[in-house]
Write a protein that holds these residues in place. Structure first.
Motif, PDB file in Angstrom:
ATOM      1  N   THR A 249       1.382  -1.375   0.190  1.00  0.00           N
ATOM      2  CA  THR A 249      -0.447  -0.099   0.308  1.00  0.00           C
ATOM      3  C   THR A 249       0.818   1.562  -0.160  1.00  0.00           C
ATOM      4  OG1 THR A 249      -1.571   1.300   1.192  1.00  0.00           O
ATOM      5  CG2 THR A 249      -0.180  -0.091   2.673  1.00  0.00           C
ATOM      6  N   THR A 250       0.512   2.706  -0.295  1.00  0.00           N
ATOM      7  CA  THR A 250       0.509   3.562  -0.439  1.00  0.00           C
ATOM      8  C   THR A 250       0.532   4.538   0.352  1.00  0.00           C
ATOM      9  OG1 THR A 250      -0.074   4.371  -2.610  1.00  0.00           O
ATOM     10  CG2 THR A 250       1.788   2.841  -3.085  1.00  0.00           C
ATOM     11  N   ASP A 251       0.535   5.646   0.887  1.00  0.00           N
ATOM     12  CA  ASP A 251       0.965   6.727   0.816  1.00  0.00           C
ATOM     13  C   ASP A 251       1.393   7.999   0.604  1.00  0.00           C
ATOM     14  OD1 ASP A 251      -1.262   9.034   2.171  1.00  0.00           O
ATOM     15  OD2 ASP A 251      -1.796   7.104   3.462  1.00  0.00           O
ATOM     16  N   VAL A 252       1.386   9.482   1.208  1.00  0.00           N
ATOM     17  CA  VAL A 252       2.498  10.011   0.925  1.00  0.00           C
ATOM     18  C   VAL A 252       1.705  11.372   2.805  1.00  0.00           C
ATOM     19  CG1 VAL A 252       2.209  12.716   0.002  1.00  0.00           C
ATOM     20  CG2 VAL A 252       0.767  10.807  -0.958  1.00  0.00           C
ATOM     21  N   HIS A 253       3.241  11.437   2.220  1.00  0.00           N
ATOM     22  CA  HIS A 253       3.597  12.064   3.924  1.00  0.00           C
ATOM     23  C   HIS A 253       2.920  13.730   3.859  1.00  0.00           C
ATOM     24  CE1 HIS A 253       6.096   8.650   6.125  1.00  0.00           C
ATOM     25  NE2 HIS A 253       6.596   8.442   4.972  1.00  0.00           N
ATOM     26  N   ALA A 254       3.638  14.231   5.278  1.00  0.00           N
ATOM     27  CA  ALA A 254       3.156  15.698   5.375  1.00  0.00           C
ATOM     28  C   ALA A 254       3.906  16.918   3.782  1.00  0.00           C
ATOM     29  CB  ALA A 254       2.427  16.222   6.594  1.00  0.00           C
ATOM     30  N   ASP A 255       5.126  16.412   4.205  1.00  0.00           N
ATOM     31  CA  ASP A 255       6.097  17.009   3.543  1.00  0.00           C
ATOM     32  C   ASP A 255       6.179  17.159   1.422  1.00  0.00           C
ATOM     33  OD1 ASP A 255       7.285  14.786   3.412  1.00  0.00           O
ATOM     34  OD2 ASP A 255       9.223  15.440   4.943  1.00  0.00           O
ATOM     35  N   GLY A 256       5.209  16.135   1.438  1.00  0.00           N
ATOM     36  CA  GLY A 256       5.537  15.482   0.039  1.00  0.00           C
ATOM     37  C   GLY A 256       5.903  14.121  -0.690  1.00  0.00           C
ATOM     38  N   ARG A 257       6.912  13.492   0.480  1.00  0.00           N
ATOM     39  CA  ARG A 257       7.216  12.040   0.125  1.00  0.00           C
ATOM     40  C   ARG A 257       6.428  10.888   0.087  1.00  0.00           C
ATOM     41  NH1 ARG A 257      10.249  10.343   4.665  1.00  0.00           N
ATOM     42  NH2 ARG A 257       9.137  11.842   5.924  1.00  0.00           N
ATOM     43  N   VAL A 258       5.929  10.797  -1.124  1.00  0.00           N
ATOM     44  CA  VAL A 258       5.449   9.224  -1.406  1.00  0.00           C
ATOM     45  C   VAL A 258       6.333   8.143  -0.650  1.00  0.00           C
ATOM     46  CG1 VAL A 258       5.058   7.729  -3.454  1.00  0.00           C
ATOM     47  CG2 VAL A 258       5.034   9.527  -3.557  1.00  0.00           C
ATOM     48  N   GLU A 259       5.542   6.602  -0.105  1.00  0.00           N
ATOM     49  CA  GLU A 259       5.867   5.867   0.970  1.00  0.00           C
ATOM     50  C   GLU A 259       5.088   4.938   0.803  1.00  0.00           C
ATOM     51  OE1 GLU A 259       7.960   4.743   5.334  1.00  0.00           O
ATOM     52  OE2 GLU A 259       7.230   6.823   4.794  1.00  0.00           O
ATOM     53  N   VAL A 260       6.069   3.622   0.121  1.00  0.00           N
ATOM     54  CA  VAL A 260       5.170   2.084  -0.343  1.00  0.00           C
ATOM     55  C   VAL A 260       5.551   1.356   1.269  1.00  0.00           C
ATOM     56  CG1 VAL A 260       5.917   0.388  -1.930  1.00  0.00           C
ATOM     57  CG2 VAL A 260       6.035   3.267  -2.351  1.00  0.00           C
ATOM     58  N   PHE A 261       4.477   0.816   1.225  1.00  0.00           N
ATOM     59  CA  PHE A 261       4.534  -0.458   2.292  1.00  0.00           C
ATOM     60  C   PHE A 261       4.232  -1.709   1.802  1.00  0.00           C
ATOM     61  CE2 PHE A 261       3.696   3.879   4.282  1.00  0.00           C
ATOM     62  CZ  PHE A 261       4.217   3.612   5.090  1.00  0.00           C
ATOM     63  N   ALA A 262       5.239  -2.855   2.310  1.00  0.00           N
ATOM     64  CA  ALA A 262       5.535  -3.964   1.127  1.00  0.00           C
ATOM     65  C   ALA A 262       4.701  -4.549   2.448  1.00  0.00           C
ATOM     66  CB  ALA A 262       5.886  -5.020  -0.020  1.00  0.00           C
ATOM     67  N   VAL A 263       4.549  -5.754   2.025  1.00  0.00           N
ATOM     68  CA  VAL A 263       3.918  -7.260   2.832  1.00  0.00           C
ATOM     69  C   VAL A 263       4.289  -7.732   2.382  1.00  0.00           C
ATOM     70  CG1 VAL A 263       2.012  -9.151   4.075  1.00  0.00           C
ATOM     71  CG2 VAL A 263       1.185  -6.290   3.907  1.00  0.00           C
ATOM     72  N   THR A 264       5.142  -8.624   3.152  1.00  0.00           N
ATOM     73  CA  THR A 264       6.224  -9.760   2.570  1.00  0.00           C
ATOM     74  C   THR A 264       5.888 -11.549   2.163  1.00  0.00           C
ATOM     75  OG1 THR A 264       7.760  -9.741   4.089  1.00  0.00           O
ATOM     76  CG2 THR A 264       8.198  -8.665   2.414  1.00  0.00           C
ATOM     77  N   PRO A 265       5.845 -11.977   1.798  1.00  0.00           N
ATOM     78  CA  PRO A 265       5.583 -13.730   1.432  1.00  0.00           C
ATOM     79  C   PRO A 265       5.541 -14.537   3.587  1.00  0.00           C
ATOM     80  CG  PRO A 265       6.529 -13.291  -0.296  1.00  0.00           C
ATOM     81  CD  PRO A 265       7.213 -12.621   0.902  1.00  0.00           C
ATOM     82  N   ASN A 266       6.776 -13.772   4.361  1.00  0.00           N
ATOM     83  CA  ASN A 266       6.858 -14.626   4.528  1.00  0.00           C
ATOM     84  C   ASN A 266       5.732 -13.945   5.882  1.00  0.00           C
ATOM     85  OD1 ASN A 266       8.131 -12.223   5.675  1.00  0.00           O
ATOM     86  ND2 ASN A 266      10.073 -13.038   6.005  1.00  0.00           N
ATOM     87  N   GLY A 267       5.270 -12.964   5.983  1.00  0.00           N
ATOM     88  CA  GLY A 267       4.092 -11.832   6.747  1.00  0.00           C
ATOM     89  C   GLY A 267       4.693 -11.095   6.614  1.00  0.00           C
ATOM     90  N   GLY A 268       5.789 -10.904   7.285  1.00  0.00           N
ATOM     91  CA  GLY A 268       7.150  -9.333   7.404  1.00  0.00           C
ATOM     92  C   GLY A 268       6.832  -8.226   6.934  1.00  0.00           C
ATOM     93  N   MET A 269       7.732  -7.157   7.137  1.00  0.00           N
ATOM     94  CA  MET A 269       7.005  -5.775   6.498  1.00  0.00           C
ATOM     95  C   MET A 269       7.625  -4.869   6.338  1.00  0.00           C
ATOM     96  SD  MET A 269       3.627  -4.074   7.348  1.00  0.00           S
ATOM     97  CE  MET A 269       3.088  -1.862   6.800  1.00  0.00           C
ATOM     98  N   THR A 270       7.852  -4.292   4.739  1.00  0.00           N
ATOM     99  CA  THR A 270       9.469  -3.380   4.800  1.00  0.00           C
ATOM    100  C   THR A 270       8.425  -2.249   3.966  1.00  0.00           C
ATOM    101  OG1 THR A 270      11.794  -3.486   3.198  1.00  0.00           O
ATOM    102  CG2 THR A 270       9.785  -4.374   2.110  1.00  0.00           C
ATOM    103  N   ASN A 271       9.755  -1.249   4.148  1.00  0.00           N
ATOM    104  CA  ASN A 271       8.987   0.392   3.532  1.00  0.00           C
ATOM    105  C   ASN A 271       9.842   1.083   2.813  1.00  0.00           C
ATOM    106  OD1 ASN A 271      10.525   0.662   5.689  1.00  0.00           O
ATOM    107  ND2 ASN A 271       9.426   2.512   6.020  1.00  0.00           N
ATOM    108  N   ARG A 272       9.784   1.536   1.760  1.00  0.00           N
ATOM    109  CA  ARG A 272      10.801   2.209   0.859  1.00  0.00           C
ATOM    110  C   ARG A 272       9.870   3.581   0.811  1.00  0.00           C
ATOM    111  NH1 ARG A 272      12.613   0.951  -5.203  1.00  0.00           N
ATOM    112  NH2 ARG A 272      14.746   2.005  -5.544  1.00  0.00           N
ATOM    113  N   VAL A 273      10.552   4.995   0.547  1.00  0.00           N
ATOM    114  CA  VAL A 273      10.155   6.263   0.822  1.00  0.00           C
ATOM    115  C   VAL A 273      11.003   7.437   0.227  1.00  0.00           C
ATOM    116  CG1 VAL A 273      11.318   6.921   2.891  1.00  0.00           C
ATOM    117  CG2 VAL A 273       8.631   7.759   2.482  1.00  0.00           C
ATOM    118  N   GLU A 274      10.392   7.909  -0.436  1.00  0.00           N
ATOM    119  CA  GLU A 274      11.455   8.927  -1.231  1.00  0.00           C
ATOM    120  C   GLU A 274      12.366   9.601  -0.246  1.00  0.00           C
ATOM    121  OE1 GLU A 274       9.120  10.958  -4.900  1.00  0.00           O
ATOM    122  OE2 GLU A 274       7.846  11.115  -3.098  1.00  0.00           O
TER     123      GLU A 274
END
Length: 445
Positions: A249-274
């Motif tokens: 899923t994705t969202d946008v921070h108040a300062d305009g940075r887009v962030e992507v959150f990913a659910v991994t196959p083992n049930g963990g979670m990882t994120n990547r952000v501008e």
């Protein structure tokens, strides 16, 4: 560059998800999931390195005001210093033990055909310059993107013809395609995408460009972005070079940075952000609560704080919010107990929406196919209890969108493929009755 002594010289129109624009910023809903690769294990100095990590390391210097200086140096993300010129930049991206030159880089690499170039390979001009290959921009391998450090600051060039007369002002014919001897392809997890979660997510950049993230059959994620607000689309390219995600899923921070959150196959979670609004992307980082995550959704509060909600495999929901806009994250908290949401990874088990008055609302599809909701009693305020919300029948997915006049609308996919909708009759007002938005067989998730 040489050493100082050497010569200086449309994805089905995003299915339902693309229609979901929460708060006018991003599709933060349960059907908005694409995917992402898990964070690659960090390489060791002079050790084996994945292609995605090479690109992530290259991006670390991009967007920074690092002065080009063959006599200078700058650190990587761990503080190890490399020479601030083209070959020092490649040495940093490859995680070498020292800064090589354009004449010594071939000693740790093998010449390849240009047609075989992959992310993290280089085009090296022995006496003049070197550029780091990022990706092919088209399936015919006629245009490509690359990173280079030939002047201040580091550049990222896209849409460059492989037959151009020059690359970075140096003759095309002087360059040879080289592959680092210790670079390896990212692992492919064919079973990563098992249909769990959604398949598409969207985000809107601070400059107005829409970006789409799509989950592929091997679990990798592809992305395509408008080249200008409302303009033409770029080609599809790899946002994560190997597949290791179920949903995102994705969202946008108040300062305009887009962030992507990913659910991994083992049930963990990882994120990547501008790293900055409209800027380069960070690498993938571990992000998520303890336990097995099956779905995620996000929302931004009226005061600018971003919040992330996750469905766990027991059906409970956990949440984590920024303590201040763009600030640190709180600890994960229990948002709902066992059984509230479908914890089997079903598409669209969780959706969020933001009302015109700033109240965040969360909608959860329950294990029996019903739906429940919980809303802030006022903007940034306390949460209501869970209430029954949804049309008659068995629901399989949910999503939301907010109209230009402020009315929030909810959409549900039913088990026969039909879509139902319900909308506020006025901004922040009462809800209409549920209506048929699309007939049998229209939607899958």
């Amino acid at each position: 560059m040489p050493s100082k002594a050497a010569k200086t010289s449309k994805f089905a129109r995003f299915a339902l998800a693309a229609a979901i624009a929460v708060s006018g910023s991003v599709a933060a809903t349960a059907v908005t999931v694409a995917t992402a690769a898990t964070a690659q294990a960090a390489s060791s100095v002079d050790g084996q390195i994945n292609r995605s990590e090479v690109i992530q390391r290259a991006q670390y210097w991009y967007g920074k005001s690092i002065a080009y200086d063959q006599g200078g140096s700058y650190g990587d993300s761990s503080g190890r210093s490399y020479r601030t010129d083209c070959s020092g930049y490649v040495s940093m991206a490859w995680h070498l033990g020292s800064s090589l030159s354009t004449q010594t880089l071939p000693g740790v690499a093998t010449e390849i055909s240009r047609a075989d170039l992959k992310p993290g390979d280089i085009l090296n001009s022995f006496y003049d310059h070197v550029i780091l290959f990022e990706k092919w921009d088209d399936s015919a391998h006629t245009t490509f993107s690359y990173y280079s450090f030939g002047s201040t600051p580091v550049k990222h060039r896209t849409g460059i013809s492989i037959n151009a007369a020059t690359f970075d002002s140096h003759p095309n014919g002087d360059y040879k395609a080289l592959r680092y001897n210790k670079i390896v392809d990212d692992p492919t997890v064919v079973s990563a995408n098992n249909g769990s979660g959604g398949r598409v997510a969207t985000g809107v950049h601070a400059d107005g460009r829409l970006e789409v993230f799509a989950t592929m059959a091997d679990g990798s994620v592809m992305n395509e972005v408008e080249t200008s607000p409302g303009g033409a689309w770029s080609g599809w390219y790899g946002f994560a070079l190997a597949g290791a995600a179920k949903s995102v899923t994705t969202d946008v921070h108040a300062d305009g940075r887009v962030e992507v959150f990913a659910v991994t196959p083992n049930g963990g979670m990882t994120n990547r952000v501008e790293t900055a609004a409209n800027g380069a992307w960070s690498g993938w980082n571990g992000f998520g609560p303890a336990g097995t995550v099956t779905n995620a959704a996000t929302a931004r509060h009226a005061d600018g704080r971003l919040e992330v909600f996750t469905v766990m495999n027991d059906g409970s929901i956990t949440n984590e919010a920024e303590t201040a806009p763009g600030g640190a994250w709180s600890a994960w908290n229990a948002f709902a107990s066992y059984g509230t949401a479908k914890g089997d990874g079903s598409p669209g088990a969780l959706a969020t929406g933001v009302h015109a008055d700033g109240r965040v609302e969360v909608f959860a599809v329950t294990p029996n196919g019903g739906m429940t909701n919980r809303v802030e009693t006022n903007a940034n305020g306390a949460w209501s209890g869970w209430n029954g919300f949804g049309p008659a029948g068995t629901i399989t997915a949910a999503a939301t969108a907010r109209h230009a006049d402020g009315r929030l609308e909810a959409f549900t996919v039913m088990n026969d493929g039909s879509i139902m909708n319900e909308v506020e009759t006025s901004a922040n007002g009462a809800w209409s009755a549920w209506s048929a938005f699309a007939s049998y067989g229209t939607a899958k998730s």
